[in-house]
Design an enzyme around this catalytic site. Structure first.
Site, short mmCIF file in Angstrom:
data_model
loop_
_atom_site.label_atom_id
_atom_site.label_comp_id
_atom_site.label_asym_id
_atom_site.label_seq_id
_atom_site.Cartn_x
_atom_site.Cartn_y
_atom_site.Cartn_z
N GLU A 110 -27.15 -59.48 -16.65
CA GLU A 110 -26.16 -60.21 -15.97
C GLU A 110 -25.34 -59.38 -14.97
OE1 GLU A 110 -22.54 -61.52 -17.98
OE2 GLU A 110 -22.18 -59.43 -18.64
N GLU A 120 -17.83 -64.65 -21.19
CA GLU A 120 -17.88 -63.43 -21.16
C GLU A 120 -17.40 -62.55 -22.04
OE1 GLU A 120 -19.40 -62.53 -18.20
OE2 GLU A 120 -19.67 -64.24 -17.53
N GLY A 121 -17.56 -61.27 -22.09
CA GLY A 121 -16.95 -60.12 -22.80
C GLY A 121 -17.73 -59.93 -24.07
N LYS A 147 -27.41 -68.42 -24.27
CA LYS A 147 -26.21 -68.12 -23.71
C LYS A 147 -25.33 -69.28 -23.43
CE LYS A 147 -27.70 -63.84 -22.02
NZ LYS A 147 -27.70 -62.59 -21.01
N ARG A 198 -24.14 -47.73 -21.59
CA ARG A 198 -23.65 -48.11 -22.84
C ARG A 198 -24.54 -48.20 -23.86
NH1 ARG A 198 -21.06 -53.78 -21.69
NH2 ARG A 198 -22.79 -53.88 -20.27
N ARG A 251 -20.53 -55.43 -11.53
CA ARG A 251 -21.27 -54.54 -12.24
C ARG A 251 -22.59 -55.35 -12.60
NH1 ARG A 251 -18.85 -53.17 -17.24
NH2 ARG A 251 -20.56 -54.51 -18.27
N LYS A 293 -23.43 -67.57 -15.81
CA LYS A 293 -24.68 -67.57 -16.38
C LYS A 293 -25.68 -68.68 -15.74
CE LYS A 293 -23.66 -64.54 -20.03
NZ LYS A 293 -22.31 -63.91 -19.47
N SER A 321 -15.63 -53.60 -16.45
CA SER A 321 -14.58 -52.65 -16.83
C SER A 321 -15.48 -51.11 -17.17
CB SER A 321 -13.81 -52.92 -17.98
OG SER A 321 -14.99 -53.31 -19.00
N ASN A 355 -21.62 -59.12 -13.61
CA ASN A 355 -20.13 -59.33 -14.09
C ASN A 355 -19.29 -59.40 -12.72
OD1 ASN A 355 -20.00 -58.93 -17.18
ND2 ASN A 355 -21.29 -57.17 -16.45
P1 ADP Z 1 -21.50 -61.13 -21.91
O1 ADP Z 1 -20.92 -61.86 -20.51
O2 ADP Z 1 -20.87 -61.54 -23.02
O3 ADP Z 1 -21.26 -59.50 -21.71
P2 ADP Z 1 -24.45 -60.79 -21.59
O4 ADP Z 1 -25.31 -61.33 -21.12
O5 ADP Z 1 -23.95 -59.45 -21.04
O6 ADP Z 1 -22.86 -61.53 -21.85
O7 ADP Z 1 -24.53 -60.52 -23.04
C1 ADP Z 1 -23.97 -59.63 -24.20
C2 ADP Z 1 -24.77 -58.66 -24.79
O8 ADP Z 1 -25.90 -59.26 -25.46
C3 ADP Z 1 -25.59 -57.42 -23.70
O9 ADP Z 1 -24.70 -56.59 -23.46
C4 ADP Z 1 -26.87 -57.41 -24.46
O10 ADP Z 1 -26.76 -56.27 -25.34
C5 ADP Z 1 -27.16 -58.34 -25.07
N1 ADP Z 1 -28.13 -59.31 -24.44
C6 ADP Z 1 -27.91 -60.17 -23.48
N2 ADP Z 1 -28.97 -60.80 -22.85
C7 ADP Z 1 -29.94 -60.32 -23.46
C8 ADP Z 1 -31.48 -60.43 -23.39
N3 ADP Z 1 -31.98 -61.08 -22.61
N4 ADP Z 1 -32.23 -59.66 -24.09
C9 ADP Z 1 -31.51 -58.71 -24.92
N5 ADP Z 1 -30.23 -58.57 -25.33
C10 ADP Z 1 -29.53 -59.22 -24.53
MG MG Z 2 -22.28 -58.56 -20.51
#
Ligand code: ADP
Ligand code: MG
Length: 432
Positions: free
Chosen positions: A102, A326-327, A322, A408, A83, A263, A109, A104
């Protein structure tokens, strides 16, 4: 056992049609890219070299990856379910741009539950007298698309009596999402079993040609809904993971594809020239993917990392920090980003993180409905995910599709997201 409804928005959220279509149009490219990375040992080795020195979890996954490569892969059919997530970055002139958050590549899910959300929002709109608007909501059934991929992999594995095994959590918090996919498989007369790592440790075995058996039952496909965070593993579970990876069964994903979703890999993809090396002869696909990238920066030791670390400490609101996790709930923002980076800026620990430009979407009002929480109107932002499914047999890609979408939405006071993390809720795009 306790059953709660999955959290959702009262109303669908507006999504720019052009960006929605852009996200769908690039999904097959991202499927190709993830698949190419998973087959490129040199790239994974080089890219993760600095990370695995300091991040124990990634290092353990990497060790299994090297071990199965040395032994030689028994698996000949490959199934990817991913996804790709995006937010809509609001420029100074007010126009929105699609920016990838990102991809996944393991346990992506909500493809199941979100196959139902358009119906919920259609009903709400009708109750409000908005029949015309209700009819505009797009049908969406990722569960069916994911099951199609699993069924294709099962068929190519080629053993009528073999089952599909969902590898599930010790404490199951999202079973109904998984059941939607499972039921699509039963409809196709494919047997499904649900097991945990500990069951694999106790009941799993390989025969001489490395076919996987659970208590005497042959397994054709292992679909991981677990195994993506360190807390999922103890010593036995690591052994179970190794057994699965060594087997001939189709793993969704195999360990190489899980590593392709880190990442660190994402950050390296944004370096000029990397996509060209990974997908030679595909300039159009590369242009489509690159158009969705946000700024991503390496914190590896050296001048480049020193410079961006200093910039982020001076201006933390421009960035997200970051780790390789994940999660949801792991990233650092604002003051916390500043403090952590200040502390680790001269230590190798820095290389277990990447930096990313912070995306700033335009908020909109909505109500978030969550069991046992008060109902109140919130300023919200949304994240769009597109599900991708592909199947490869040897070198031939036999399936490559976008399988549906997920929207979401969360209140803006939460920097980080995730439905499972208790922050975001399920939504439906209303295209404008
Ligand atoms: P995870 O693997 O924990 O899902 P993500 O990279 O998807 O990691 O980051 C988790 C959440 O943080 C995202 O769903 C989003 O709401 C927020 N987020 C992540 N990267 C950014 C970004 N570059 N700018 C703004 N919000 C972000
Ligand atoms: Mg995410």
């Amino acid at each position: 056992q306790v059953v709660n409804y999955a959290p959702f928005t009262l109303l669908p959220s507006a999504v720019p049609r052009a960006l929605f279509e852009q996200a769908y149009a690039v999904q097959q490219d991202f499927n190709l890219l993830v698949d190419a990375i998973s087959q490129n040992k040199e790239f994974l080795e080089q890219t993760l070299a600095s990370t695995i020195k300091v991040d124990d979890f990634t290092a353990r996954l990497f060790r299994i990856y090297m071990q199965v490569l040395e032994e030689g892969l028994a698996q000949t059919v490959f199934l990817g379910i991913n996804r790709s997530d995006y937010m809509f970055d609001c420029g100074l002139d007010g126009t929105a741009a699609l920016r990838q958050i990102e991809i996944n590549t393991i346990a992506a899910s909500f493809g199941g539950l979100t196959s139902r959300t358009a119906d919920v929002h259609g009903l709400v709109l009708k109750v409000l007298g908005k029949t015309e608007e209700a009819s505009q909501l797009l049908p969406n059934n990722p569960a069916k698309g994911l099951a199609l991929g699993i069924a294709k992999a099962w068929e190519l594995y080629g053993s009528q009596g073999a089952v599909v095994m969902f590898l599930v959590e010790e404490i199951q918090r999202n079973i109904f999402d998984q059941r939607c996919v499972e039921n699509e498989l039963w409809t196709r007369n494919i047997r499904v079993i649900r097991k945990r790592f500990r069951d694999v440790f106790e009941q799993g075995s390989l025969d001489a040609s490395r076919r996987l058996y659970m208590d005497g039952q042959e397994v054709a496909v292992v679909y991981y809904r677990e195994g993506y965070v360190p807390q999922n593993y103890n010593q036995q579970n690591w052994e179970a993971r190794l057994l699965l990876e060594r087997s001939r069964a189709v793993k969704c994903p195999d360990i190489a594809t899980q590593l392709a979703g880190t990442k660190k890999v994402q950050q390296e993809l944004s370096r000029p020239g990397t996509l060209e090396k990974l997908l030679p002869g595909r300039p159009e696909a590369i242009a489509r993917m690159r158009a969705t990238f946000a700024g991503l920066y390496s914190l590896d030791e050296g001048e480049e990392g020193d410079r961006i670390a200093a910039t982020a400490i001076a201006d933390p609101d421009r960035f997200v920090l970051k780790p390789q996790r994940e999660g949801g709930g792991n990233n650092l923002y604002g003051e916390e980003l500043q403090q952590v980076l200040e502390k680790i800026k001269d230590s190798p620990e820095r290389t277990s993180y990447i930096l990313m430009d912070k995306i700033k979407p335009q908020p909109a009002l909505n109500y978030l409905l969550r069991a046992h929480s008060p109902l109140q109107v919130s300023e919200c932002i949304s994240e769009l995910g597109i599900f991708g499914v592909y199947v490869r047999q040897g070198q031939e890609l036999v399936l490559n599709q976008a399988a549906g979408h997920l929207l979401r939405t969360k209140a803006i006071e939460h920097a980080d997201g995730g439905v499972a993390a208790g922050v975001a809720v399920l939504d439906t795009p209303y295209l404008v």
